[in-house]
Motif scaffolding. Structure first.
Motif, PDB file in Angstrom:
ATOM      1  N   GLN A 171       0.803  -1.224   0.000  1.00  0.00           N
ATOM      2  CA  GLN A 171       0.000   0.000   0.000  1.00  0.00           C
ATOM      3  C   GLN A 171       0.840   1.280   0.000  1.00  0.00           C
ATOM      4  OE1 GLN A 171      -3.640   0.073   2.460  1.00  0.00           O
ATOM      5  NE2 GLN A 171      -3.052  -1.976   3.122  1.00  0.00           N
ATOM      6  N   ASP A 172       2.153   1.152  -0.120  1.00  0.00           N
ATOM      7  CA  ASP A 172       3.010   2.336  -0.187  1.00  0.00           C
ATOM      8  C   ASP A 172       2.525   3.265  -1.303  1.00  0.00           C
ATOM      9  OD1 ASP A 172       5.010   4.225  -0.352  1.00  0.00           O
ATOM     10  OD2 ASP A 172       6.633   2.795  -0.697  1.00  0.00           O
ATOM     11  N   PRO A 173       2.131   4.500  -0.990  1.00  0.00           N
ATOM     12  CA  PRO A 173       1.686   5.423  -2.039  1.00  0.00           C
ATOM     13  C   PRO A 173       2.761   5.693  -3.099  1.00  0.00           C
ATOM     14  CG  PRO A 173       1.089   6.253   0.139  1.00  0.00           C
ATOM     15  CD  PRO A 173       2.005   5.088   0.361  1.00  0.00           C
TER      16      PRO A 173
ATOM     17  N   ALA B 217       5.008   6.502  -8.711  1.00  0.00           N
ATOM     18  CA  ALA B 217       6.021   6.099  -9.684  1.00  0.00           C
ATOM     19  C   ALA B 217       5.387   5.724 -11.019  1.00  0.00           C
ATOM     20  CB  ALA B 217       6.838   4.928  -9.141  1.00  0.00           C
ATOM     21  N   LEU B 218       4.208   5.125 -10.957  1.00  0.00           N
ATOM     22  CA  LEU B 218       3.494   4.748 -12.169  1.00  0.00           C
ATOM     23  C   LEU B 218       2.977   5.977 -12.908  1.00  0.00           C
ATOM     24  CD1 LEU B 218       1.995   2.412 -13.834  1.00  0.00           C
ATOM     25  CD2 LEU B 218       0.026   2.963 -12.394  1.00  0.00           C
ATOM     26  N   ALA B 219       2.217   6.812 -12.194  1.00  0.00           N
ATOM     27  CA  ALA B 219       1.527   7.926 -12.837  1.00  0.00           C
ATOM     28  C   ALA B 219       2.463   9.064 -13.213  1.00  0.00           C
ATOM     29  CB  ALA B 219       0.420   8.448 -11.918  1.00  0.00           C
ATOM     30  N   ASN B 220       3.435   9.349 -12.392  1.00  0.00           N
ATOM     31  CA  ASN B 220       4.316  10.488 -12.638  1.00  0.00           C
ATOM     32  C   ASN B 220       5.591  10.103 -13.377  1.00  0.00           C
ATOM     33  OD1 ASN B 220       2.449  11.921 -11.149  1.00  0.00           O
ATOM     34  ND2 ASN B 220       3.637  11.840  -9.250  1.00  0.00           N
ATOM     35  N   GLY B 221       5.996   8.834 -13.266  1.00  0.00           N
ATOM     36  CA  GLY B 221       7.274   8.421 -13.841  1.00  0.00           C
ATOM     37  C   GLY B 221       7.214   7.352 -14.899  1.00  0.00           C
ATOM     38  N   GLY B 222       6.041   6.791 -15.160  1.00  0.00           N
ATOM     39  CA  GLY B 222       5.939   5.752 -16.176  1.00  0.00           C
ATOM     40  C   GLY B 222       6.670   4.475 -15.806  1.00  0.00           C
ATOM     41  N   VAL B 223       6.824   4.215 -14.494  1.00  0.00           N
ATOM     42  CA  VAL B 223       7.549   3.030 -14.030  1.00  0.00           C
ATOM     43  C   VAL B 223       6.610   1.830 -14.034  1.00  0.00           C
ATOM     44  CG1 VAL B 223       8.783   1.975 -12.096  1.00  0.00           C
ATOM     45  CG2 VAL B 223       9.158   4.389 -12.660  1.00  0.00           C
TER      46      VAL B 223
ATOM     47  N   LYS C 105     -10.599   8.844 -13.171  1.00  0.00           N
ATOM     48  CA  LYS C 105     -10.947   7.560 -12.560  1.00  0.00           C
ATOM     49  C   LYS C 105      -9.808   6.550 -12.690  1.00  0.00           C
ATOM     50  CE  LYS C 105     -15.939   8.075 -13.227  1.00  0.00           C
ATOM     51  NZ  LYS C 105     -17.156   7.481 -13.852  1.00  0.00           N
ATOM     52  N   ARG C 106      -8.862   6.825 -13.555  1.00  0.00           N
ATOM     53  CA  ARG C 106      -7.741   5.900 -13.737  1.00  0.00           C
ATOM     54  C   ARG C 106      -6.465   6.369 -13.023  1.00  0.00           C
ATOM     55  NH1 ARG C 106      -8.370   1.514 -16.919  1.00  0.00           N
ATOM     56  NH2 ARG C 106     -10.167   1.510 -18.339  1.00  0.00           N
ATOM     57  N   ARG C 107      -6.623   7.326 -12.128  1.00  0.00           N
ATOM     58  CA  ARG C 107      -5.467   7.677 -11.296  1.00  0.00           C
ATOM     59  C   ARG C 107      -5.422   6.719 -10.124  1.00  0.00           C
ATOM     60  NH1 ARG C 107      -1.489  10.735 -10.005  1.00  0.00           N
ATOM     61  NH2 ARG C 107      -1.654  11.848 -11.953  1.00  0.00           N
ATOM     62  N   PRO C 108      -4.387   5.871 -10.061  1.00  0.00           N
ATOM     63  CA  PRO C 108      -4.326   4.892  -8.967  1.00  0.00           C
ATOM     64  C   PRO C 108      -4.091   5.567  -7.628  1.00  0.00           C
ATOM     65  CG  PRO C 108      -2.293   4.865 -10.234  1.00  0.00           C
ATOM     66  CD  PRO C 108      -3.232   5.782 -10.959  1.00  0.00           C
ATOM     67  N   VAL C 109      -4.803   5.095  -6.630  1.00  0.00           N
ATOM     68  CA  VAL C 109      -4.676   5.621  -5.281  1.00  0.00           C
ATOM     69  C   VAL C 109      -4.545   4.446  -4.321  1.00  0.00           C
ATOM     70  CG1 VAL C 109      -5.744   6.989  -3.455  1.00  0.00           C
ATOM     71  CG2 VAL C 109      -6.041   7.668  -5.848  1.00  0.00           C
ATOM     72  N   SER C 110      -3.506   4.465  -3.498  1.00  0.00           N
ATOM     73  CA  SER C 110      -3.320   3.415  -2.509  1.00  0.00           C
ATOM     74  C   SER C 110      -4.463   3.401  -1.500  1.00  0.00           C
ATOM     75  CB  SER C 110      -1.998   3.633  -1.773  1.00  0.00           C
ATOM     76  OG  SER C 110      -1.944   2.898  -0.569  1.00  0.00           O
ATOM     77  N   ASP C 111      -4.818   2.208  -1.035  1.00  0.00           N
ATOM     78  CA  ASP C 111      -5.841   2.107   0.012  1.00  0.00           C
ATOM     79  C   ASP C 111      -5.484   2.980   1.213  1.00  0.00           C
ATOM     80  OD1 ASP C 111      -7.197   0.346  -1.534  1.00  0.00           O
ATOM     81  OD2 ASP C 111      -6.735  -1.440  -0.364  1.00  0.00           O
TER      82      ASP C 111
ATOM     83  N   LEU D 298      -6.720   6.632   0.958  1.00  0.00           N
ATOM     84  CA  LEU D 298      -8.135   6.957   0.806  1.00  0.00           C
ATOM     85  C   LEU D 298      -8.633   7.826   1.961  1.00  0.00           C
ATOM     86  CD1 LEU D 298      -9.539   3.535  -0.441  1.00  0.00           C
ATOM     87  CD2 LEU D 298      -9.182   5.616  -1.779  1.00  0.00           C
ATOM     88  N   GLY D 299      -9.250   8.940   1.605  1.00  0.00           N
ATOM     89  CA  GLY D 299      -9.808   9.833   2.606  1.00  0.00           C
ATOM     90  C   GLY D 299      -8.812  10.755   3.238  1.00  0.00           C
ATOM     91  N   GLN D 300      -7.551  10.708   2.802  1.00  0.00           N
ATOM     92  CA  GLN D 300      -6.529  11.551   3.393  1.00  0.00           C
ATOM     93  C   GLN D 300      -6.249  12.736   2.463  1.00  0.00           C
ATOM     94  OE1 GLN D 300      -3.462  10.087   5.733  1.00  0.00           O
ATOM     95  NE2 GLN D 300      -4.044   7.930   5.578  1.00  0.00           N
ATOM     96  N   PRO D 301      -5.817  13.855   3.018  1.00  0.00           N
ATOM     97  CA  PRO D 301      -5.528  15.034   2.186  1.00  0.00           C
ATOM     98  C   PRO D 301      -4.478  14.724   1.125  1.00  0.00           C
ATOM     99  CG  PRO D 301      -5.577  15.636   4.515  1.00  0.00           C
ATOM    100  CD  PRO D 301      -5.628  14.137   4.457  1.00  0.00           C
ATOM    101  N   GLY D 302      -4.738  15.146  -0.094  1.00  0.00           N
ATOM    102  CA  GLY D 302      -3.770  14.982  -1.171  1.00  0.00           C
ATOM    103  C   GLY D 302      -3.710  13.607  -1.752  1.00  0.00           C
ATOM    104  N   GLU D 303      -4.745  12.794  -1.530  1.00  0.00           N
ATOM    105  CA  GLU D 303      -4.684  11.427  -2.058  1.00  0.00           C
ATOM    106  C   GLU D 303      -4.524  11.437  -3.572  1.00  0.00           C
ATOM    107  OE1 GLU D 303      -9.156   9.856  -2.902  1.00  0.00           O
ATOM    108  OE2 GLU D 303      -8.607   9.935  -0.775  1.00  0.00           O
ATOM    109  N   GLY D 304      -3.547  10.659  -4.048  1.00  0.00           N
ATOM    110  CA  GLY D 304      -3.306  10.539  -5.480  1.00  0.00           C
ATOM    111  C   GLY D 304      -2.834  11.808  -6.150  1.00  0.00           C
ATOM    112  N   ASP D 305      -2.235  12.725  -5.373  1.00  0.00           N
ATOM    113  CA  ASP D 305      -1.834  14.007  -5.955  1.00  0.00           C
ATOM    114  C   ASP D 305      -0.737  13.823  -6.995  1.00  0.00           C
ATOM    115  OD1 ASP D 305       0.033  13.331  -3.922  1.00  0.00           O
ATOM    116  OD2 ASP D 305       0.797  15.355  -3.962  1.00  0.00           O
ATOM    117  N   VAL D 306      -0.656  14.784  -7.895  1.00  0.00           N
ATOM    118  CA  VAL D 306       0.369  14.784  -8.944  1.00  0.00           C
ATOM    119  C   VAL D 306       1.452  15.751  -8.545  1.00  0.00           C
ATOM    120  CG1 VAL D 306       0.842  15.188 -11.377  1.00  0.00           C
ATOM    121  CG2 VAL D 306      -1.363  14.270 -10.682  1.00  0.00           C
ATOM    122  N   LYS D 307       2.701  15.277  -8.518  1.00  0.00           N
ATOM    123  CA  LYS D 307       3.804  16.169  -8.159  1.00  0.00           C
ATOM    124  C   LYS D 307       4.482  16.678  -9.410  1.00  0.00           C
ATOM    125  CE  LYS D 307       4.769  14.052  -3.692  1.00  0.00           C
ATOM    126  NZ  LYS D 307       5.748  13.420  -2.818  1.00  0.00           N
TER     127      LYS D 307
END
Length: 470
Positions: free
Chosen positions: A157-159, A164-170, A452-458, A461-470
């Protein structure tokens, strides 16, 4: 890396020891009764934590009108890439026929590459948030701990994984133990997908790796405890004594003699058998050369030197030995062994014909390894070295795949390989470029145009900045 000091595979391939083949045996724990009195070689389950990875569902997809870097140094302008059933079907020019039933993506003005593979990551073992309760990367209780496995610390569940997937294409990454120890334990290669367990992320068919470290970290950690090693000569003495013990253990295995179950020796014997790949943290050129001599002495091979800030000094040796150098572009000076770096290191190693890799060792840098490679490329060009963009992409996909023993499965856009693919919204070596779409085994795992396709770790969920883009 050691926490607080900057910079500081997977179960489908198992140990194959003569006389120790297990057939239908159940897993044994380290606490089981030793088999010292056995008349036959000890039997054990060589794959007790197998990969349970299953690719997410995908659709037949075509990307057309796109600039393609194939990952092995090839380039196609105005190209067409086809993938279906989790595999690359073909790549070609603008006349490539697109079969009926394919989803068609317009890649005009965009670039398509194999997914980024990070050979040196501590995601999951040093996850975010970075607190002591999550610090699980260094078993800093003995200078040699080959018996520990990084996968037993990885927190899925490490965010950091989704970023790494969304911002870095890893799309794949190797998780290593830290570098406090001379021998830190086994590493694990993961597919960068959401899963409930680390086994659900484990790259199917990837060999295990073993993390080793030389130089300042082990001698500082154990010297500060008043025990060996406290010097570089102590580092080598402990290493050599450990390898000598492992060679004796392997000899008994090869001769079919009974041995006690020894988790540490099993890993080391696997290295000596060529089943487990050595990933060696090492900065200075002289130490890398000595490690090569030690590998000759005991009959193992170093797959890659990691960090390798002085690799440029022995690039010809690395090329001759077939050893990869996994490098940062410009991390230097944070300790003495990192002092003598040059920004042209990556390009110099590449031009010498050695296997060159750009790696992260950092939860933020893994999100922009394309930019890290761009810095090394620019430094080489300023020095007068002619390196094309498509050649430089080998540093991020095919070469790390080769050093991890998975280049037959991923790392380049070749028919039959896993469709681990990134569509970038511009030249991937530009600081303005970001991943637009990321497919893993042909499944669309991220789409910047679809929230809807931005992955977010469990955990987020419900925390400030969930799934944010850096």
């Amino acid at each position: 890396m050691i926490r607080g000091v900057k910079g500081s595979l997977l179960a489908a391939v198992s140990l194959a020891f003569a006389g120790c083949a297990a057939s239908g045996t159940s897993a044994q724990s380290a606490g089981d009764k030793p088999a010292a009195s056995a008349e036959k070689p000890v039997k054990f389950n060589k794959d007790p934590y197998p990969s349970t990875y299953h690719a997410y569902a995908g659709r037949p997809t075509a990307v057309r009108g796109v600039t393609i870097f194939d990952g092995e140094g090839g380039r196609i302008d105005n190209g067409v890439a086809l993938f279906a059933d989790g595999k690359v079907v073909s790549i070609g020019g603008p006349d490539t026929a697109i079969p009926a039933g394919y989803d068609v993506v317009d890649g005009t003005g965009k670039y398509l590459t194999p997914g980024v593979i990070d050979i040196h990551s501590h995601l999951g073992v040093y996850p975010s948030p970075s607190v002591d309760a999550h610090s699980d990367g260094n078993e800093a209780t003995s200078p040699t701990t080959p018996e520990v496995w990084a996968e037993h610390s990885v927190w899925p569940q490490d965010p950091g994984f989704s970023r790494a997937l969304a911002n870095g294409g890893v799309t794949s990454l190797e998780i290593l133990p830290g570098s406090a120890n001379l021998i830190g334990g086994r590493s694990v290669v993961l597919k960068n997908v959401p899963a409930r367990t680390v086994q659900g992320m484990k790259f199917p068919g990837a060999p295990y790796g073993m993390k080793m470290a030389c130089g300042e970290n082990p001698k500082r950690v154990y010297g500060s405890k008043g025990r060996m090693p406290s010097t570089r000569m102590g580092n080598f003495a402990v290493d050599r004594a450990t390898w000598a013990k492992a060679a004796a253990y392997k000899k008994k295995l090869d001769e079919g003699k009974p041995v006690d179950r020894d988790l540490a020796m099993e890993t080391l014997a696997g290295v000596l058998s060529g089943e487990i790949l050595v990933q060696n943290h090492c900065y200075r050129a002289d130490e890398m050369a000595q490690v090569i001599d030690m590998s000759h002495e005991f009959g193992y091979k170093v797959s890659a030197f990691h960090h390798a800030v002085e690799a440029y000094k022995i690039a010809d040796v690395l090329a001759k030995e077939g050893i990869c150098a996994a490098i940062w572009a410009d991390w230097w000076g944070f300790k003495m062994e990192a002092y003598d770096s040059v920004p042209e290191n990556i390009a110099l190693v590449y031009k010498a014909g050695a296997c060159t890799i750009v790696h992260s060792d950092d939860e933020n840098q893994i999100q922009r390894l394309n930019q890290e490679a761009a810095k090394g490329l620019a430094a080489g060009r300023r020095m007068g070295m002619q390196i094309s963009d498509e050649q430089a992409w080998t540093w991020l996909s095919y070469n790390p795949a080769k050093a991890l023993g998975i280049a037959d499965k991923t790392g380049s856009l070749k028919p039959g390989k896993m469709a681990d693919v990134v569509l970038w919204n511009g030249n991937p070596f530009s600081v303005y470029t970001r991943p637009e779409k990321v497919w893993i085994d042909g499944a669309l795992m991220f789409d910047a145009t679809d929230p809807k396709r931005r992955p977010v770790s469990d955990f987020e969920l419900g925390q400030p900045g969930e799934g944010d883009v850096k």
